[in-house]
Design a protein around this motif. Structure first.
Motif, PDB file in Angstrom:
ATOM      1  N   ILE A 168       0.838  -1.205   0.000  1.00  0.00           N
ATOM      2  CA  ILE A 168       0.000   0.000   0.000  1.00  0.00           C
ATOM      3  C   ILE A 168       0.871   1.252   0.000  1.00  0.00           C
ATOM      4  N   TYR A 169       1.924   1.258   0.802  1.00  0.00           N
ATOM      5  CA  TYR A 169       2.824   2.409   0.817  1.00  0.00           C
ATOM      6  C   TYR A 169       3.412   2.654  -0.570  1.00  0.00           C
ATOM      7  N   GLU A 170       3.786   1.598  -1.246  1.00  0.00           N
ATOM      8  CA  GLU A 170       4.340   1.756  -2.594  1.00  0.00           C
ATOM      9  C   GLU A 170       3.275   2.266  -3.560  1.00  0.00           C
ATOM     10  N   ASN A 194      -8.502   7.517 -11.254  1.00  0.00           N
ATOM     11  CA  ASN A 194      -9.576   6.780 -10.567  1.00  0.00           C
ATOM     12  C   ASN A 194      -9.176   5.332 -10.283  1.00  0.00           C
ATOM     13  N   PHE A 195      -8.399   4.743 -11.185  1.00  0.00           N
ATOM     14  CA  PHE A 195      -7.945   3.359 -10.991  1.00  0.00           C
ATOM     15  C   PHE A 195      -7.062   3.253  -9.743  1.00  0.00           C
ATOM     16  N   ILE A 196      -6.096   4.164  -9.609  1.00  0.00           N
ATOM     17  CA  ILE A 196      -5.202   4.127  -8.444  1.00  0.00           C
ATOM     18  C   ILE A 196      -5.977   4.430  -7.166  1.00  0.00           C
ATOM     19  N   LEU A 197      -6.824   5.444  -7.221  1.00  0.00           N
ATOM     20  CA  LEU A 197      -7.620   5.786  -6.029  1.00  0.00           C
ATOM     21  C   LEU A 197      -8.492   4.621  -5.595  1.00  0.00           C
ATOM     22  N   ASP A 198      -9.082   3.944  -6.550  1.00  0.00           N
ATOM     23  CA  ASP A 198      -9.934   2.794  -6.217  1.00  0.00           C
ATOM     24  C   ASP A 198      -9.122   1.683  -5.553  1.00  0.00           C
ATOM     25  N   LYS A 199      -7.931   1.420  -6.062  1.00  0.00           N
ATOM     26  CA  LYS A 199      -7.112   0.352  -5.480  1.00  0.00           C
ATOM     27  C   LYS A 199      -6.713   0.689  -4.043  1.00  0.00           C
ATOM     28  N   ILE A 200      -6.319   1.923  -3.799  1.00  0.00           N
ATOM     29  CA  ILE A 200      -5.973   2.329  -2.434  1.00  0.00           C
ATOM     30  C   ILE A 200      -7.185   2.186  -1.517  1.00  0.00           C
ATOM     31  N   THR A 201      -8.337   2.629  -2.001  1.00  0.00           N
ATOM     32  CA  THR A 201      -9.556   2.554  -1.195  1.00  0.00           C
ATOM     33  C   THR A 201      -9.905   1.117  -0.843  1.00  0.00           C
ATOM     34  N   VAL A 202      -9.871   0.241  -1.825  1.00  0.00           N
ATOM     35  CA  VAL A 202     -10.252  -1.156  -1.605  1.00  0.00           C
ATOM     36  C   VAL A 202      -9.284  -1.835  -0.642  1.00  0.00           C
TER      37      VAL A 202
END
Length: 471
Positions: free
Chosen positions: A376-378, A398-406
């Motif tokens: 997650i840090y990376e 949006n793809f990166i934000l979604d992955k961090i959120t999930v």
């Protein structure tokens, strides 16, 4: 493939659920005579995180966790407070629900109370007697522990030593009532205090602690289910006794995988939590002292569940710093949606996807939260790097934000973005500050910044413009 450390075998084992797409899981809940302490919270958070990961991987999880709402401690606490045992239970169950909601712990699929299952408990005890594994003595009913094959296997202790330890804890009266010091109560006769009791074939009384979980787990999950969890201190005698009585009653293997979370120590000296040491910390009190419950959730969820946790002010401060790092990276990238152009950037998407695979690999390895957090840090570092580029694409942002959120939601941490709206007045103030800076009116610019700070709104000047977050 998910692997987990089974306390019964002391080995990591590939996990094969009994039903392909459904996991049946039981976790021992609290005895509700007081507010839950941080040790209770650690167990609840650890298994909530495991549950969330199973669901993320596509399983349906039947998650059962009980309330022990009749017990010697409850009888004593109710008498001290001048209320009935059921009233005490209601009070602290309500507090439990409030405190766990603040920590974003998902409600159990079923949250049964022991007192709702007295008839089933009596039938269970009667069956143990009929099969010769339990006996009545002076109104109590005891289970013949040593009659059960391989008793104590879960605890990995020497039976002779266990017997000696048990004998040393009993007074003469208890030793006289039992056939063997290792025998444990499945039904306790009324002791004359009149606090709470039910009629049974052995006289008025109440269930023993261990029998309650056997009855409730098998009622809601079946005689043989996937996972049983709880604190490592429950491996013996509680879980050991559950196995013995359940497998005699049902004639089936009780549980496939036994998972146990580590202890919580308190302070920089890593002391065991104890009222006598003055370091007993309830979640109810702690939530009144900390600004953000998600820091406590993050701190506990991102420690590998079998490791002990050292709760201290310094460790909480570090957790707050680490969580802020993730939130800041998320918000830096989210801010770029204001000027993002249509399309995507496949190379960046691929890098983000690789980090998700790293996260999954770590969590598949006995829920290795620290290694998963590294991924997650990376991912957050990638978000910061992408946010600093001159042109960003909407789909990739949006793809990166979604992955961090999930991924953060698996740890139970929500609220990465500032979803509360700036009202028109604050937006106007930010615009006025920008105009003041353009006109080199720095006194007014500083005045606006300070005014917004007093309202809990922190401004950050970035190459892409001014962004804000709540303190």
């Amino acid at each position: 493939m998910i692997k987990m450390f089974n306390t019964m075998t002391l080995a990591k084992e590939p996990f094969h659920p009994i039903h392909d797409d459904t996991i049946n899981m039981y976790v021992c809940g609290p005895t509700v005579y007081n507010y839950i302490h941080i040790g209770n919270a650690r167990s609840a958070i650890a298994f909530d995180t495991i549950r969330r990961y199973f669901e993320y991987r596509g399983y349906t999880v039947n998650y059962v966790s009980n309330f022990t709402d009749v017990d010697d401690k409850m009888i004593k606490a109710a008498a001290e407070q001048g209320i009935t045992v059921p009233e005490l239970a209601d009070k602290y169950i309500a507090a439990f629900n409030e405190d766990t909601a603040a920590l974003n712990i998902k409600p159990a699929t079923v949250r049964p109370r022991a007192t709702e299952h007295i008839a089933q408990i009596i039938d269970f005890v009667a069956d143990l007697i009929d099969k010769g594994y339990a006996y009545e003595s002076a109104g109590d009913v005891y289970y013949r522990a040593k009659k059960f094959h391989n008793y104590g296997a879960l605890a990995h202790q020497d039976l002779a030593e266990m017997t000696s330890n048990a004998a040393g804890r009993l007074n003469d009266e208890e030793l006289e009532r039992k056939e063997d010091p290792m025998d444990f109560a499945v039904w306790k006769g009324e002791n004359g205090d009149g606090a709470i009791a039910w009629e049974s074939p052995w006289g008025k009384g109440r269930p023993g602690w261990h029998i309650e979980c056997s009855v409730m787990s098998t009622k809601y999950l079946g005689n043989h289910f996937d996972i049983h969890g709880g604190g490592i201190d429950l491996a013996f005698p509680h879980h050991t006794n559950e196995i013995a009585q359940s497998e005699v009653h049902t004639g089936e293997k009780f549980v496939n995988e036994w998972l146990h979370n580590g202890f919580v120590t308190v302070g920089d000296e890593n002391e065991k939590m104890s009222k006598s040491l003055g370091n007993f910390v309830t979640v109810h009190d702690l939530l009144q002292q900390i600004d953000d419950p998600m820091v406590l959730r993050f701190f506990m969820a991102t420690t590998q569940y079998r490791r002990s946790i050292a709760y201290s002010e310094s460790n909480m401060t570090q957790a707050a710093h680490n969580l802020d790092r993730i939130r800041t990276g998320y918000r830096n990238l989210a801010f770029r949606l204001t000027d993002a152009v249509a399309g995507d950037e496949s190379l960046i998407d691929d890098k983000a996807s690789e980090l998700v695979v790293q996260f999954n690999t770590a969590m598949d390895d006995d829920f290795n939260a620290p290694n998963a957090l590294t991924a997650i840090y990376e991912l957050v570092d990638l978000a910061n790097q992408y946010a600093a580029t001159e042109v960003v694409y909407q789909d990739t942002v949006n793809f990166i934000l979604d992955k961090i959120t999930v991924l953060m939601s698996i740890f139970g941490v929500d609220g990465l973005s500032d979803d509360e709206l700036l009202d028109d007045d604050i937006e106007a103030l930010i615009q006025e500050r920008n105009d003041a800076r353009t006109n080199k009116n720095f006194a007014r610019s500083d005045e606006i910044r300070d005014s917004l700070a007093e309202q809990g709104i922190i401004l950050e000047d970035t190459p892409q413009g001014t962004r804000w977050h709540r303190k």
